[in-house]
Write an enzyme that holds these catalytic residues in place. Structure first.
Site, PDB file in Angstrom:
ATOM      1  N   ASP A  34      11.005  36.230 -47.150  1.00  0.00           N
ATOM      2  CA  ASP A  34      10.220  36.626 -45.965  1.00  0.00           C
ATOM      3  C   ASP A  34      11.138  37.039 -44.813  1.00  0.00           C
ATOM      4  O   ASP A  34      12.283  36.600 -44.728  1.00  0.00           O
ATOM      5  CB  ASP A  34       9.326  35.443 -45.547  1.00  0.00           C
ATOM      6  CG  ASP A  34       8.173  35.887 -44.659  1.00  0.00           C
ATOM      7  OD1 ASP A  34       7.936  37.106 -44.523  1.00  0.00           O
ATOM      8  OD2 ASP A  34       7.499  35.005 -44.087  1.00  0.00           O
ATOM      9  N   GLY A  37      10.401  42.505 -42.143  1.00  0.00           N
ATOM     10  CA  GLY A  37       9.891  43.274 -41.007  1.00  0.00           C
ATOM     11  C   GLY A  37      10.581  42.884 -39.715  1.00  0.00           C
ATOM     12  O   GLY A  37      11.013  43.742 -38.935  1.00  0.00           O
ATOM     13  N   ARG A  38      10.731  41.581 -39.492  1.00  0.00           N
ATOM     14  CA  ARG A  38      11.374  41.118 -38.261  1.00  0.00           C
ATOM     15  C   ARG A  38      12.862  41.464 -38.248  1.00  0.00           C
ATOM     16  O   ARG A  38      13.441  41.758 -37.201  1.00  0.00           O
ATOM     17  CB  ARG A  38      11.159  39.605 -38.090  1.00  0.00           C
ATOM     18  CG  ARG A  38       9.772  39.277 -37.515  1.00  0.00           C
ATOM     19  CD  ARG A  38       9.419  37.834 -37.728  1.00  0.00           C
ATOM     20  NE  ARG A  38       9.052  37.579 -39.119  1.00  0.00           N
ATOM     21  CZ  ARG A  38       8.972  36.374 -39.657  1.00  0.00           C
ATOM     22  NH1 ARG A  38       9.267  35.309 -38.935  1.00  0.00           N
ATOM     23  NH2 ARG A  38       8.605  36.234 -40.906  1.00  0.00           N
ATOM     24  N   TRP A  39      13.484  41.432 -39.408  1.00  0.00           N
ATOM     25  CA  TRP A  39      14.897  41.835 -39.501  1.00  0.00           C
ATOM     26  C   TRP A  39      15.045  43.270 -38.995  1.00  0.00           C
ATOM     27  O   TRP A  39      15.937  43.571 -38.188  1.00  0.00           O
ATOM     28  CB  TRP A  39      15.369  41.742 -40.957  1.00  0.00           C
ATOM     29  CG  TRP A  39      16.790  42.145 -41.175  1.00  0.00           C
ATOM     30  CD1 TRP A  39      17.888  41.335 -41.145  1.00  0.00           C
ATOM     31  CD2 TRP A  39      17.276  43.467 -41.460  1.00  0.00           C
ATOM     32  NE1 TRP A  39      19.026  42.068 -41.388  1.00  0.00           N
ATOM     33  CE2 TRP A  39      18.687  43.374 -41.589  1.00  0.00           C
ATOM     34  CE3 TRP A  39      16.668  44.711 -41.627  1.00  0.00           C
ATOM     35  CZ2 TRP A  39      19.488  44.488 -41.875  1.00  0.00           C
ATOM     36  CZ3 TRP A  39      17.462  45.820 -41.901  1.00  0.00           C
ATOM     37  CH2 TRP A  39      18.855  45.702 -42.023  1.00  0.00           C
ATOM     38  N   HIS A  51      12.608  46.101 -45.787  1.00  0.00           N
ATOM     39  CA  HIS A  51      12.282  45.939 -47.215  1.00  0.00           C
ATOM     40  C   HIS A  51      13.396  46.533 -48.078  1.00  0.00           C
ATOM     41  O   HIS A  51      13.782  45.984 -49.095  1.00  0.00           O
ATOM     42  CB  HIS A  51      10.955  46.630 -47.541  1.00  0.00           C
ATOM     43  CG  HIS A  51       9.777  46.043 -46.822  1.00  0.00           C
ATOM     44  ND1 HIS A  51       9.561  44.687 -46.747  1.00  0.00           N
ATOM     45  CD2 HIS A  51       8.742  46.624 -46.150  1.00  0.00           C
ATOM     46  CE1 HIS A  51       8.439  44.461 -46.053  1.00  0.00           C
ATOM     47  NE2 HIS A  51       7.939  45.617 -45.672  1.00  0.00           N
ATOM     48  N   GLU A  81      -2.477  39.100 -50.914  1.00  0.00           N
ATOM     49  CA  GLU A  81      -2.930  39.315 -49.530  1.00  0.00           C
ATOM     50  C   GLU A  81      -2.173  40.469 -48.854  1.00  0.00           C
ATOM     51  O   GLU A  81      -2.611  40.972 -47.820  1.00  0.00           O
ATOM     52  CB  GLU A  81      -2.743  38.034 -48.701  1.00  0.00           C
ATOM     53  CG  GLU A  81      -3.731  36.920 -49.032  1.00  0.00           C
ATOM     54  CD  GLU A  81      -3.474  36.267 -50.386  1.00  0.00           C
ATOM     55  OE1 GLU A  81      -2.295  36.119 -50.783  1.00  0.00           O
ATOM     56  OE2 GLU A  81      -4.462  35.916 -51.069  1.00  0.00           O
ATOM     57  N   LEU A 145      19.801  34.174 -67.418  1.00  0.00           N
ATOM     58  CA  LEU A 145      18.863  33.921 -66.323  1.00  0.00           C
ATOM     59  C   LEU A 145      17.548  34.673 -66.545  1.00  0.00           C
ATOM     60  O   LEU A 145      17.551  35.843 -66.924  1.00  0.00           O
ATOM     61  CB  LEU A 145      19.485  34.405 -65.004  1.00  0.00           C
ATOM     62  CG  LEU A 145      18.560  34.369 -63.782  1.00  0.00           C
ATOM     63  CD1 LEU A 145      18.407  32.942 -63.265  1.00  0.00           C
ATOM     64  CD2 LEU A 145      19.077  35.289 -62.679  1.00  0.00           C
TER      65      LEU A 145
HETATM   66  C1  IPE Z   1       4.565  35.899 -48.215  1.00  0.00           C
HETATM   67  O1  IPE Z   1       4.988  36.474 -47.027  1.00  0.00           O
HETATM   68  C2  IPE Z   1       4.538  36.915 -49.309  1.00  0.00           C
HETATM   69  C3  IPE Z   1       5.834  37.413 -49.742  1.00  0.00           C
HETATM   70  C4  IPE Z   1       6.992  37.033 -49.296  1.00  0.00           C
HETATM   71  C5  IPE Z   1       5.783  38.407 -50.773  1.00  0.00           C
HETATM   72  P1  IPE Z   1       3.952  37.005 -45.935  1.00  0.00           P
HETATM   73  O2  IPE Z   1       4.767  37.586 -44.854  1.00  0.00           O
HETATM   74  O3  IPE Z   1       2.959  37.892 -46.571  1.00  0.00           O
HETATM   75  O4  IPE Z   1       3.227  35.664 -45.490  1.00  0.00           O
HETATM   76  P2  IPE Z   1       2.395  35.328 -44.186  1.00  0.00           P
HETATM   77  O5  IPE Z   1       1.390  36.410 -44.010  1.00  0.00           O
HETATM   78  O6  IPE Z   1       3.370  35.285 -43.044  1.00  0.00           O
HETATM   79  O7  IPE Z   1       1.798  33.990 -44.458  1.00  0.00           O
HETATM   80  C1  IPE Z   2       8.608  39.850 -46.708  1.00  0.00           C
HETATM   81  O1  IPE Z   2       8.882  40.325 -45.437  1.00  0.00           O
HETATM   82  C2  IPE Z   2       8.255  40.943 -47.675  1.00  0.00           C
HETATM   83  C3  IPE Z   2       6.829  40.982 -48.039  1.00  0.00           C
HETATM   84  C4  IPE Z   2       5.927  40.138 -47.646  1.00  0.00           C
HETATM   85  C5  IPE Z   2       6.416  42.050 -48.911  1.00  0.00           C
HETATM   86  P1  IPE Z   2       7.733  40.667 -44.391  1.00  0.00           P
HETATM   87  O2  IPE Z   2       7.344  42.103 -44.579  1.00  0.00           O
HETATM   88  O3  IPE Z   2       6.621  39.706 -44.489  1.00  0.00           O
HETATM   89  O4  IPE Z   2       8.508  40.504 -43.023  1.00  0.00           O
HETATM   90  P2  IPE Z   2       7.953  39.819 -41.713  1.00  0.00           P
HETATM   91  O5  IPE Z   2       7.467  38.463 -42.094  1.00  0.00           O
HETATM   92  O6  IPE Z   2       6.853  40.700 -41.219  1.00  0.00           O
HETATM   93  O7  IPE Z   2       9.121  39.779 -40.800  1.00  0.00           O
HETATM   94 MG    MG Z   3       6.262  37.925 -43.625  1.00  0.00          MG
END
Ligand code: IPE
Ligand code: IPE
Ligand code: MG
Length: 254
Positions: A34, A37-39, A51, A81, A145
């Site tokens: 996770d 996006g914030r990175w 991504h 989701e 693995l």
């Molecule tokens: C969880 O991350 C799903 C994946 C890492 C693939 P999200 O970013 O979707 O989770 P929420 O919405 O913050 O709970």
């Molecule tokens: C995890 O990073 C990747 C997926 C959920 C597909 P995010 O896209 O959720 O990144 P944040 O949480 O918005 O920073």
């Molecule tokens: Mg996220």
């Protein structure tokens, strides 16, 4: 002796590696990758750049897990989701497995890695499924693995579907209700035959499961870090394993 063993498995890039013990490496590590996006946002870049850079961490951590002798690495790549996101972002995410495998498959094969996926394939674009199926086919006999991508995965749906299948077996007279036990459930999940994760890692500072492996994580150790996934390195991974090795797993006993 242990030092010598480690020199085989762990490249000296991580000073954390020296504190790890060979005997107590988790067999199954699951990761909620996770913070992409914030990175990106923190660098003034579009979310998709996060991504894209996240793929490098996938490669690094796969190799790090392999070197340590982890047997199963399950990576949460897309949840049931995540379809709620803008179409352009979803489309980009769906192209990543192809791109990742185009670059890395040969090296994964050379390292005896077996690729698998868990999730609902029907809803995925054809090109995404084809890339994964090719990788699964070409690595099916590899014995190293097991790299398991959770793609369009959701734990509540997984469990609901398991209950439906079990109910159908009862209806058809193949199973009686008193024969249903915990292993019946386990056998009807995507992870049938795979041991439960010993260690769950979530990056980016979020402290929740987000519908990931709710059944399978019942007794897993959990480790959270504020580091965003694209910045997650072998050294962070070793830090998580070292912490895992300091924990006492009691399973309700003493
Ligand atoms: C969880 O991350 C799903 C994946 C890492 C693939 P999200 O970013 O979707 O989770 P929420 O919405 O913050 O709970
Ligand atoms: C995890 O990073 C990747 C997926 C959920 C597909 P995010 O896209 O959720 O990144 P944040 O949480 O918005 O920073
Ligand atoms: Mg996220």
């Amino acid at each position: 002796m242990i030092d010598r063993l480690w020199s085989k498995f762990v490249k000296p890039s991580s000073d954390k590696a020296s504190t790890l013990t060979v005997e107590n490496v988790p067999q199954h590590v699951a990761i909620i990758m996770d913070g992409n996006g914030r990175w990106a946002k923190s660098r003034g870049l579009p979310r998709i750049a996060g991504h894209h850079t996240g793929m490098k961490a996938v490669k690094q951590i796969t190799m790090a897990a392999d070197r340590l002798g982890v047997k199963y690495l399950t990576l949460y790549a897309f949840s049931t989701e995540n379809w709620k996101r803008p179409k352009a972002e979803v489309d980009f995410l769906m192209k990543l497995p192809q791109e990742f495998l185009a670059i890395e498959l040969e090296e994964l094969i050379a390292n005896n890695v077996q690729v698998r996926m868990m999730g609902y394939r029907e809803a995925l674009p054809g090109h995404t499924v084809e890339a994964l199926e090719e990788a699964m086919l070409r690595t099916a006999n590899n014995t190293g693995l097991i790299l398991n991508f959770a793609l369009n995965y959701g734990s509540r749906k997984e469990m609901t579907d398991a209950v439906k299948l079990i109910a159908e077996a009862v209806r058809d007279g193949k199973l009686s209700p008193d024969q249903i036990d915990e292993s019946t459930m386990s056998e009807h999940l995507f992870t049938s035959g795979i041991p439960d994760p010993d260690l769950l890692i979530r990056t980016s500072g979020e402290l929740r499961l987000s519908n990931f492996m709710l059944w399978q994580l019942a007794y897993s150790e959990m480790w959270f870090t504020d580091v965003y996934w694209p910045d997650f390195s072998e050294s962070h991974f070793h830090e998580a394993i070292a912490e895992y090795q300091r924990r006492a797993r009691r399973y309700g006993g003493l």
